[in-house]
Design a protein around this motif. Structure first.
Motif, mmCIF file in Angstrom:
data_model
loop_
_atom_site.group_PDB
_atom_site.id
_atom_site.type_symbol
_atom_site.label_atom_id
_atom_site.label_comp_id
_atom_site.label_asym_id
_atom_site.label_seq_id
_atom_site.Cartn_x
_atom_site.Cartn_y
_atom_site.Cartn_z
ATOM 1 N N PHE A 195 0.671 -0.959 -0.032
ATOM 2 C CA PHE A 195 0.179 -0.193 0.070
ATOM 3 C C PHE A 195 0.791 0.767 0.494
ATOM 4 O O PHE A 195 1.926 1.570 0.955
ATOM 5 C CB PHE A 195 -1.235 0.328 1.143
ATOM 6 C CG PHE A 195 -1.767 -0.754 1.185
ATOM 7 C CD1 PHE A 195 -3.787 -0.583 0.574
ATOM 8 C CD2 PHE A 195 -2.098 -2.616 1.767
ATOM 9 C CE1 PHE A 195 -4.982 -1.525 0.080
ATOM 10 C CE2 PHE A 195 -3.366 -2.781 1.059
ATOM 11 C CZ PHE A 195 -3.969 -2.590 1.258
ATOM 12 N N VAL A 196 0.987 1.524 -1.329
ATOM 13 C CA VAL A 196 0.845 3.082 -0.941
ATOM 14 C C VAL A 196 0.358 4.317 -1.711
ATOM 15 O O VAL A 196 -0.733 3.968 -2.179
ATOM 16 C CB VAL A 196 2.694 2.789 -2.121
ATOM 17 C CG1 VAL A 196 3.844 2.272 -1.676
ATOM 18 C CG2 VAL A 196 2.356 2.905 -3.413
ATOM 19 N N PRO A 197 0.600 5.543 -1.228
ATOM 20 C CA PRO A 197 -0.230 6.864 -1.648
ATOM 21 C C PRO A 197 -0.660 6.530 -3.689
ATOM 22 O O PRO A 197 0.408 6.452 -4.475
ATOM 23 C CB PRO A 197 0.333 8.058 -1.157
ATOM 24 C CG PRO A 197 1.042 7.599 -0.632
ATOM 25 C CD PRO A 197 1.957 5.760 -0.944
ATOM 26 N N PRO A 202 -4.084 5.576 0.330
ATOM 27 C CA PRO A 202 -3.671 4.349 -0.154
ATOM 28 C C PRO A 202 -4.112 3.293 -0.670
ATOM 29 O O PRO A 202 -4.966 2.875 -0.951
ATOM 30 C CB PRO A 202 -3.593 3.292 1.767
ATOM 31 C CG PRO A 202 -3.819 4.399 2.533
ATOM 32 C CD PRO A 202 -4.868 5.596 1.400
ATOM 33 N N GLU A 251 9.891 0.057 -1.848
ATOM 34 C CA GLU A 251 8.826 0.499 -0.998
ATOM 35 C C GLU A 251 9.070 2.505 -1.645
ATOM 36 O O GLU A 251 8.233 2.781 -2.592
ATOM 37 C CB GLU A 251 8.621 1.007 0.106
ATOM 38 C CG GLU A 251 6.962 1.598 1.068
ATOM 39 C CD GLU A 251 7.327 1.527 1.862
ATOM 40 O OE1 GLU A 251 5.976 2.190 2.054
ATOM 41 O OE2 GLU A 251 7.279 0.982 2.981
ATOM 42 N N ARG A 255 6.757 3.752 -4.586
ATOM 43 C CA ARG A 255 5.657 5.467 -4.491
ATOM 44 C C ARG A 255 6.535 6.264 -5.562
ATOM 45 O O ARG A 255 5.893 7.359 -6.222
ATOM 46 C CB ARG A 255 6.458 6.059 -3.083
ATOM 47 C CG ARG A 255 5.599 5.403 -1.932
ATOM 48 C CD ARG A 255 6.328 5.898 -0.525
ATOM 49 N NE ARG A 255 5.817 5.425 1.121
ATOM 50 C CZ ARG A 255 4.911 6.181 0.985
ATOM 51 N NH1 ARG A 255 4.733 7.337 0.458
ATOM 52 N NH2 ARG A 255 4.181 5.643 2.516
ATOM 53 N N ARG A 282 -8.706 -2.465 0.099
ATOM 54 C CA ARG A 282 -8.521 -1.618 1.109
ATOM 55 C C ARG A 282 -6.970 -1.904 2.215
ATOM 56 O O ARG A 282 -6.768 -3.621 2.590
ATOM 57 C CB ARG A 282 -9.482 -1.544 1.758
ATOM 58 C CG ARG A 282 -10.631 -0.569 1.586
ATOM 59 C CD ARG A 282 -10.131 -0.126 0.149
ATOM 60 N NE ARG A 282 -10.029 0.894 0.748
ATOM 61 C CZ ARG A 282 -7.894 1.856 0.639
ATOM 62 N NH1 ARG A 282 -8.093 1.185 -0.887
ATOM 63 N NH2 ARG A 282 -7.639 3.098 0.676
ATOM 64 N N PRO A 283 -6.576 -1.927 2.510
ATOM 65 C CA PRO A 283 -5.633 -1.653 3.949
ATOM 66 C C PRO A 283 -7.093 -3.040 5.296
ATOM 67 O O PRO A 283 -7.588 -2.469 4.930
ATOM 68 C CB PRO A 283 -4.883 -0.658 4.291
ATOM 69 C CG PRO A 283 -5.099 0.180 3.603
ATOM 70 C CD PRO A 283 -6.272 -0.170 2.937
#
Length: 290
Positions: A195-197, A202, A251, A255, A282-283
């Protein structure tokens, strides 16, 4: 029904682009009215990614998105049946010399191709310049599958792998001199994702770009397709290879990919593939979005 749709595409591909383009836009606006579930997905994505816009501005952007998407759908027949001379005139490639220089130096190449709606046309045009490797997902409808496959493989010796063929086959193809036409910006679930923006939200994002670049020693070349207004056609922009990529931080590299993608999308937000449920995964503990 599938054969009838294919027949319509075949008939439409004879039209001049200046006539076909507005027909496609009108078709897209009709879809905006009729296909409520996808309209809701697009508006949800735009609400999350462009909170600074008003509701009216987002609806206007959504209609523009459906219009350009409809155009890309009706112009699909051009990728399947238009002759080489027409395709070369319709799709201009900028920066091809960068790709050729990397190939001449024996450097493996990853073409980072975000999901802009004109990417299939650009992929067909690019395939006229040599042999490439890409990932192909079989379609449930056999008729559509046949013609989609045909459109992507009609020129030269294209290698279309499935997601099940694995990393090894892709790396081998790149090292053998085939640039990889890579589309890593969709939600493929939790497997191999972090999960990265993405526009501050996220988003489950696969880490394939830095991992493949490291395994193959490949240069990452931005590959962006823009649909031009009216009958002006398309432009495929090949940028310079990314410097200092990949790093030692997967990561951070992922990103960086999303941040670059955001930057490019903001130059033509109506042309991104917003009908995809980009935030489906989703997280842990977060509610569903769609």
């Amino acid at each position: 029904m599938s054969r009838l749709v294919i027949a319509v595409f075949w008939l439409l591909h004879w039209l001049p682009l200046a006539v076909l383009a507005p027909l496609g836009q009108a078709f897209g606006l009709l879809l905006y009215v009729l296909v409520a579930p996808r309209r809701k997905v697009v508006l949800t994505n735009l609400r999350l990614c462009f909170p600074e816009l008003s509701e009216g501005e987002r609806r206007t952007l959504a209609r523009r998105n459906f219009a350009i998407t409809g155009r890309s759908m009706l112009e699909r027949g051009l990728a399947w049946w238009a002759g080489p001379a027409r395709l070369r005139a319709m799709v201009r490639i900028e920066g091809l010399e960068r790709l050729n220089a990397l190939k001449a130096a024996g450097r493996p190449v990853i073409l980072l191709a975000p999901h802009f709606v004109g990417l299939d046309m650009a992929g067909t045009r690019l395939s006229m310049e040599g042999d490439f490797v890409s990932v192909y997902a079989r379609q449930k409808d056999r008729v559509f599958d046949r013609w989609l496959y045909h459109g992507r493989s009609r020129f030269n010796d294209q290698l279309l792998l499935s997601r099940h063929d694995g990393v090894r086959a892709t790396v081998k193809a790149m090292k053998a001199g085939r640039p990889f036409y890579y589309l890593p910006d969709l939600d493929y679930g939790r497997k191999e994702s972090i999960f990265v923006p993405f526009f501050g939200v996220p988003a489950a994002t696969i880490t394939g770009l830095p991992r493949l670049a490291r395994l193959a020693g490949a240069a990452v070349v931005p590959c962006v397709t823009r649909i031009l207004p009216g009958g002006a056609g398309y432009v495929l922009e090949l940028g310079g290879p990314w410097a200092d990529y990949p790093s030692d931080d997967v990561e951070a590299d992922t990103r960086r990919m999303n941040a670059w993608l955001e930057e490019v999308i903001r130059t033509m937000p109506e042309q991104y593939y917003w009908v995809h449920r980009r935030f489906k995964t989703r997280p842990e503990g977060e509610p569903r979005i769609y």
